[in-house]
Design a protein around this motif. Structure first.
Motif, PDB file in Angstrom:
ATOM      1  N   GLU A   1       0.852  -1.182   0.000  1.00  0.00           N
ATOM      2  CA  GLU A   1       0.000   0.000   0.000  1.00  0.00           C
ATOM      3  C   GLU A   1       0.887   1.231   0.000  1.00  0.00           C
ATOM      4  OE1 GLU A   1      -2.770  -0.083   3.197  1.00  0.00           O
ATOM      5  OE2 GLU A   1      -3.608  -2.011   2.614  1.00  0.00           O
ATOM      6  N   ILE A   2       0.620   2.146  -0.926  1.00  0.00           N
ATOM      7  CA  ILE A   2       1.420   3.358  -1.046  1.00  0.00           C
ATOM      8  C   ILE A   2       0.505   4.562  -0.898  1.00  0.00           C
ATOM      9  CG2 ILE A   2       2.923   4.689  -2.570  1.00  0.00           C
ATOM     10  CD1 ILE A   2       3.684   2.028  -3.905  1.00  0.00           C
ATOM     11  N   ASP A   3       0.841   5.451   0.037  1.00  0.00           N
ATOM     12  CA  ASP A   3       0.130   6.712   0.212  1.00  0.00           C
ATOM     13  C   ASP A   3       1.123   7.838  -0.043  1.00  0.00           C
ATOM     14  OD1 ASP A   3      -2.167   5.377   1.002  1.00  0.00           O
ATOM     15  OD2 ASP A   3      -1.593   5.397   3.112  1.00  0.00           O
ATOM     16  N   ALA A   4       0.981   8.515  -1.191  1.00  0.00           N
ATOM     17  CA  ALA A   4       1.915   9.587  -1.527  1.00  0.00           C
ATOM     18  C   ALA A   4       1.207  10.646  -2.366  1.00  0.00           C
ATOM     19  CB  ALA A   4       3.103   9.033  -2.299  1.00  0.00           C
ATOM     20  N   LEU A   5       1.521  11.874  -2.093  1.00  0.00           N
ATOM     21  CA  LEU A   5       1.009  13.018  -2.849  1.00  0.00           C
ATOM     22  C   LEU A   5      -0.517  13.039  -2.937  1.00  0.00           C
ATOM     23  CD1 LEU A   5       3.588  12.920  -5.767  1.00  0.00           C
ATOM     24  CD2 LEU A   5       3.656  14.402  -3.769  1.00  0.00           C
ATOM     25  N   GLY A   6      -1.169  12.614  -1.898  1.00  0.00           N
ATOM     26  CA  GLY A   6      -2.621  12.613  -1.874  1.00  0.00           C
ATOM     27  C   GLY A   6      -3.278  11.434  -2.556  1.00  0.00           C
ATOM     28  N   PHE A   7      -2.498  10.528  -3.113  1.00  0.00           N
ATOM     29  CA  PHE A   7      -3.028   9.334  -3.757  1.00  0.00           C
ATOM     30  C   PHE A   7      -2.834   8.133  -2.846  1.00  0.00           C
ATOM     31  CE2 PHE A   7      -1.701  11.998  -7.371  1.00  0.00           C
ATOM     32  CZ  PHE A   7      -2.912  12.090  -8.042  1.00  0.00           C
ATOM     33  N   LYS A   8      -3.774   7.202  -2.917  1.00  0.00           N
ATOM     34  CA  LYS A   8      -3.663   5.957  -2.161  1.00  0.00           C
ATOM     35  C   LYS A   8      -3.715   4.802  -3.153  1.00  0.00           C
ATOM     36  CE  LYS A   8      -5.735   7.713   2.034  1.00  0.00           C
ATOM     37  NZ  LYS A   8      -6.748   7.540   3.053  1.00  0.00           N
ATOM     38  N   PHE A   9      -2.661   4.011  -3.153  1.00  0.00           N
ATOM     39  CA  PHE A   9      -2.585   2.851  -4.034  1.00  0.00           C
ATOM     40  C   PHE A   9      -2.626   1.601  -3.171  1.00  0.00           C
ATOM     41  CE2 PHE A   9      -0.309   6.255  -6.219  1.00  0.00           C
ATOM     42  CZ  PHE A   9      -1.012   6.286  -7.406  1.00  0.00           C
ATOM     43  N   ARG A  10      -3.622   0.757  -3.424  1.00  0.00           N
ATOM     44  CA  ARG A  10      -3.793  -0.479  -2.654  1.00  0.00           C
ATOM     45  C   ARG A  10      -4.044  -1.629  -3.609  1.00  0.00           C
ATOM     46  NH1 ARG A  10      -7.888   1.939   1.827  1.00  0.00           N
ATOM     47  NH2 ARG A  10      -6.353   3.305   2.779  1.00  0.00           N
ATOM     48  N   GLY A  11      -3.878  -2.824  -3.087  1.00  0.00           N
ATOM     49  CA  GLY A  11      -4.131  -4.013  -3.894  1.00  0.00           C
ATOM     50  C   GLY A  11      -3.077  -4.203  -4.967  1.00  0.00           C
ATOM     51  N   SER A  12      -3.526  -4.483  -6.181  1.00  0.00           N
ATOM     52  CA  SER A  12      -2.567  -4.755  -7.257  1.00  0.00           C
ATOM     53  C   SER A  12      -1.932  -3.489  -7.820  1.00  0.00           C
ATOM     54  CB  SER A  12      -3.262  -5.521  -8.387  1.00  0.00           C
ATOM     55  OG  SER A  12      -4.307  -4.729  -8.919  1.00  0.00           O
ATOM     56  N   SER A  13      -2.472  -2.330  -7.522  1.00  0.00           N
ATOM     57  CA  SER A  13      -1.869  -1.094  -8.023  1.00  0.00           C
ATOM     58  C   SER A  13      -0.594  -0.735  -7.256  1.00  0.00           C
ATOM     59  CB  SER A  13      -2.858   0.066  -7.955  1.00  0.00           C
ATOM     60  OG  SER A  13      -3.176   0.378  -6.609  1.00  0.00           O
TER      61      SER A  13
ATOM     62  N   PRO B   1       2.101  -2.721  -6.293  1.00  0.00           N
ATOM     63  CA  PRO B   1       3.298  -3.204  -6.980  1.00  0.00           C
ATOM     64  C   PRO B   1       3.543  -2.524  -8.327  1.00  0.00           C
ATOM     65  CG  PRO B   1       2.064  -5.055  -6.113  1.00  0.00           C
ATOM     66  CD  PRO B   1       1.218  -3.838  -5.902  1.00  0.00           C
ATOM     67  N   VAL B   2       2.476  -2.154  -9.028  1.00  0.00           N
ATOM     68  CA  VAL B   2       2.649  -1.472 -10.314  1.00  0.00           C
ATOM     69  C   VAL B   2       3.300  -0.111 -10.110  1.00  0.00           C
ATOM     70  CG1 VAL B   2       1.429  -0.452 -12.279  1.00  0.00           C
ATOM     71  CG2 VAL B   2       0.740  -2.691 -11.416  1.00  0.00           C
ATOM     72  N   VAL B   3       2.817   0.643  -9.129  1.00  0.00           N
ATOM     73  CA  VAL B   3       3.399   1.955  -8.840  1.00  0.00           C
ATOM     74  C   VAL B   3       4.836   1.799  -8.347  1.00  0.00           C
ATOM     75  CG1 VAL B   3       3.211   3.977  -7.333  1.00  0.00           C
ATOM     76  CG2 VAL B   3       1.176   3.036  -8.418  1.00  0.00           C
ATOM     77  N   LEU B   4       5.098   0.791  -7.538  1.00  0.00           N
ATOM     78  CA  LEU B   4       6.459   0.543  -7.069  1.00  0.00           C
ATOM     79  C   LEU B   4       7.377   0.172  -8.229  1.00  0.00           C
ATOM     80  CD1 LEU B   4       8.381   0.313  -4.677  1.00  0.00           C
ATOM     81  CD2 LEU B   4       7.652  -2.050  -4.410  1.00  0.00           C
ATOM     82  N   TRP B   5       6.887  -0.631  -9.191  1.00  0.00           N
ATOM     83  CA  TRP B   5       7.695  -0.982 -10.358  1.00  0.00           C
ATOM     84  C   TRP B   5       8.011   0.260 -11.182  1.00  0.00           C
ATOM     85  CZ3 TRP B   5       7.306  -0.403 -15.607  1.00  0.00           C
ATOM     86  CH2 TRP B   5       8.245  -1.097 -16.366  1.00  0.00           C
ATOM     87  N   ILE B   6       7.019   1.124 -11.398  1.00  0.00           N
ATOM     88  CA  ILE B   6       7.239   2.356 -12.168  1.00  0.00           C
ATOM     89  C   ILE B   6       8.265   3.236 -11.471  1.00  0.00           C
ATOM     90  CG2 ILE B   6       6.145   4.505 -12.924  1.00  0.00           C
ATOM     91  CD1 ILE B   6       3.607   2.818 -13.469  1.00  0.00           C
ATOM     92  N   ALA B   7       8.155   3.370 -10.151  1.00  0.00           N
ATOM     93  CA  ALA B   7       9.111   4.194  -9.402  1.00  0.00           C
ATOM     94  C   ALA B   7      10.520   3.603  -9.497  1.00  0.00           C
ATOM     95  CB  ALA B   7       8.672   4.313  -7.948  1.00  0.00           C
ATOM     96  N   CYS B   8      10.654   2.291  -9.356  1.00  0.00           N
ATOM     97  CA  CYS B   8      11.974   1.645  -9.472  1.00  0.00           C
ATOM     98  C   CYS B   8      12.531   1.800 -10.875  1.00  0.00           C
ATOM     99  CB  CYS B   8      11.876   0.166  -9.118  1.00  0.00           C
ATOM    100  SG  CYS B   8      11.586  -0.160  -7.392  1.00  0.00           S
ATOM    101  N   PHE B   9      11.694   1.606 -11.890  1.00  0.00           N
ATOM    102  CA  PHE B   9      12.141   1.720 -13.278  1.00  0.00           C
ATOM    103  C   PHE B   9      12.649   3.128 -13.567  1.00  0.00           C
ATOM    104  CE2 PHE B   9      11.148   2.662 -17.770  1.00  0.00           C
ATOM    105  CZ  PHE B   9      12.006   1.765 -18.363  1.00  0.00           C
ATOM    106  N   PHE B  10      11.870   4.145 -13.193  1.00  0.00           N
ATOM    107  CA  PHE B  10      12.305   5.521 -13.456  1.00  0.00           C
ATOM    108  C   PHE B  10      13.553   5.889 -12.663  1.00  0.00           C
ATOM    109  CE2 PHE B  10       7.855   6.692 -14.989  1.00  0.00           C
ATOM    110  CZ  PHE B  10       8.244   6.639 -16.319  1.00  0.00           C
TER     111      PHE B  10
END
Length: 120
Positions: free
Chosen positions: A85-97, A99-108
């Protein structure tokens, strides 16, 4: 609770081993494919050889950055704490989103490091 947990709830069962084996096999296959492709490409075409040499960070670095980000997300994930679960910049990412956000952050991050460290 039985010590031999067939479902692998603790992350060490046969499902986890099969998953790690599959990912490792795919990674090794990709290395062989890249090696064969570049060996063939570099021996038979001088224009392609020059392009690969000049743009190595783009042609090889970006796919390796994608694989590296995937490895970070998949293999360093903690199963005990539940889904990412990622809470950043007013967005909350939970569930399958998560790992996707974490992958994008790692890739960039890896791409940015390649861009900064690469000498033109």
């Amino acid at each position: 609770m039985d010590e031999r947990d067939p479902k692998g709830k603790d992350g060490s069962g046969p499902g986890r081993a099969a998953f790690v084996s599959a990912i490792f096999s795919i990674f090794v296959a990709l290395i062989f494919i890249f090696t064969w492709f570049f060996e063939y490409l570099l021996q038979n075409d001088p224009i392609s050889t020059e392009l690969v040499v000049r743009q190595f960070s783009t042609i090889v670095g970006l796919p390796m950055a994608a694989i590296g980000a995937f490895i970070v997300v998949v293999f360093l994930r903690q199963e005990k704490d539940g889904p990412i679960e990622i809470d950043a910049l007013g967005f909350k990412f939970r569930g399958s989103s998560g790992p996707v956000v974490l992958w994008i952050a790692c890739f960039f991050t890896i791409v940015f490091a390649i861009k900064i460290l690469w000498n033109d």
